[in-house]
Design a protein around this motif. Structure first.
Motif, short mmCIF file in Angstrom:
data_model
loop_
_atom_site.label_atom_id
_atom_site.label_comp_id
_atom_site.label_asym_id
_atom_site.label_seq_id
_atom_site.Cartn_x
_atom_site.Cartn_y
_atom_site.Cartn_z
N PRO A 68 5.54 9.87 -1.01
CA PRO A 68 6.34 10.57 -1.85
C PRO A 68 7.31 9.63 -2.79
N GLY A 69 7.39 8.38 -2.23
CA GLY A 69 8.34 7.61 -2.88
C GLY A 69 7.71 6.94 -4.14
N ALA A 70 6.39 6.81 -4.16
CA ALA A 70 5.59 6.41 -5.41
C ALA A 70 4.89 7.35 -6.19
N ARG A 71 5.35 8.72 -6.14
CA ARG A 71 4.53 9.72 -6.92
C ARG A 71 5.40 9.92 -8.23
N GLY A 72 4.80 10.46 -9.07
CA GLY A 72 5.41 10.82 -10.26
C GLY A 72 4.89 9.63 -11.72
N ALA A 73 4.33 8.67 -11.16
CA ALA A 73 4.06 7.72 -12.09
C ALA A 73 2.46 7.66 -12.71
N GLY A 74 1.60 8.62 -11.98
CA GLY A 74 0.54 8.67 -12.62
C GLY A 74 -0.76 7.90 -11.75
N LEU A 75 -0.27 7.51 -10.46
CA LEU A 75 -0.89 6.56 -9.60
C LEU A 75 -2.33 7.27 -9.27
N ALA A 76 -2.38 8.35 -8.52
CA ALA A 76 -3.25 9.17 -8.09
C ALA A 76 -4.19 9.32 -9.09
N ALA A 113 0.98 -1.22 -0.06
CA ALA A 113 -0.18 0.08 -0.02
C ALA A 113 0.91 1.26 0.10
N VAL A 114 0.61 2.13 -1.06
CA VAL A 114 1.46 3.33 -1.16
C VAL A 114 0.83 4.54 -1.29
N GLY A 115 -0.57 4.24 -1.00
CA GLY A 115 -1.56 5.51 -0.94
C GLY A 115 -3.05 5.18 -0.64
N ASN A 116 -3.88 6.22 -0.53
CA ASN A 116 -5.06 6.05 -0.19
C ASN A 116 -6.03 6.97 -1.18
N VAL A 117 -7.17 6.33 -1.64
CA VAL A 117 -8.25 6.81 -2.54
C VAL A 117 -9.61 6.85 -1.66
#
Length: 212
Positions: free
Chosen positions: A106-114, A82-86
């Motif tokens: 922060p470590g999983a940002r930049g790949a369009g996940l959100a 788990a690297v985020g929440n929606v």
């Protein structure tokens, strides 16, 4: 609902949405995420101990007996972690509205996940929850969140003065002017690929204890 069922190409094959659990792996993932600078504003209080992480997760663990929940949340999982929440909260059945929020460590940002996660949850809100208007907001000084909203098909509707309150890394609270975005069930999708949503396994004893 999967990306294919929404008519969108699956995004980031190593990523998916799935329900939060009370498992130790999720607890440790939350602790790692909130240890990063700038994450304090994503919670009502500090998340620095295992008990605090479990307290943050507990309201998000789905209850199979709750037929019309006011909150629906998914962990954003990448490579099994788990690297985020929606999530959507304040689900209102009279007007069929809700409030969406999201964060990615922060470590999983930049790949369009959100954006892919928000797109998936928006589709779930319309087709599974039967909602008709989704709203979200972000601080005026956080344009990255606005780019996520736009990618997920939301339309900017204006600025609300001092709408939201966030805590900084030192524990102090501040009010912020907020950009309001909304997406209607009738709005066309933007073409952003959606993450697959994997529904929950049967509730574990740990999950039942977390909700107690």
């Amino acid at each position: 609902m999967s990306a294919q069922q929404q008519g969108l190409a699956p995004a980031l094959p190593r990523a998916r949405l799935r329900p939060w659990t009370a498992a130790d792996a999720d607890v440790q993932a939350v602790l790692r995420a909130f240890a990063a600078p700038g994450m304090a504003g994503q919670s009502h209080g500090p998340i620095a101990t295992e008990a605090q992480a479990r307290g943050w997760i507990a309201p998000l663990v789905p209850d199979p007996l709750e037929l019309q929940p006011r909150t629906v949340a998914f962990a954003i999982e990448l490579d099994g972690e788990a690297v985020g929440n929606v999530m959507v909260s304040a689900i209102e059945r009279r007007h069929l509205t809700c409030w969406m929020s999201y964060w990615v460590a922060p470590g999983a940002r930049g790949a369009g996940l959100a954006g892919a996660a928000a797109t998936a949850l928006a589709g779930h809100c319309f087709t599974v929850l039967g909602l008709e208007r989704l709203e979200l907001g972000h601080r005026l000084n956080n344009p990255a969140s606005g780019r996520v909203a736009a990618a997920a098909g939301f339309t900017r509707e204006g600025i609300e003065r001092q709408k939201l309150r966030y805590r900084d890394d030192d524990g102090a609270w501040h009010r912020f002017d907020t950009v309001l975005w909304a997406r209607l069930a009738t709005d066309p999708p933007r073409g952003t690929a959606a993450l697959e949503i994997v529904q929950s396994e049967p509730a574990s004893p740990a999950d039942a204890k977390a909700r107690a």
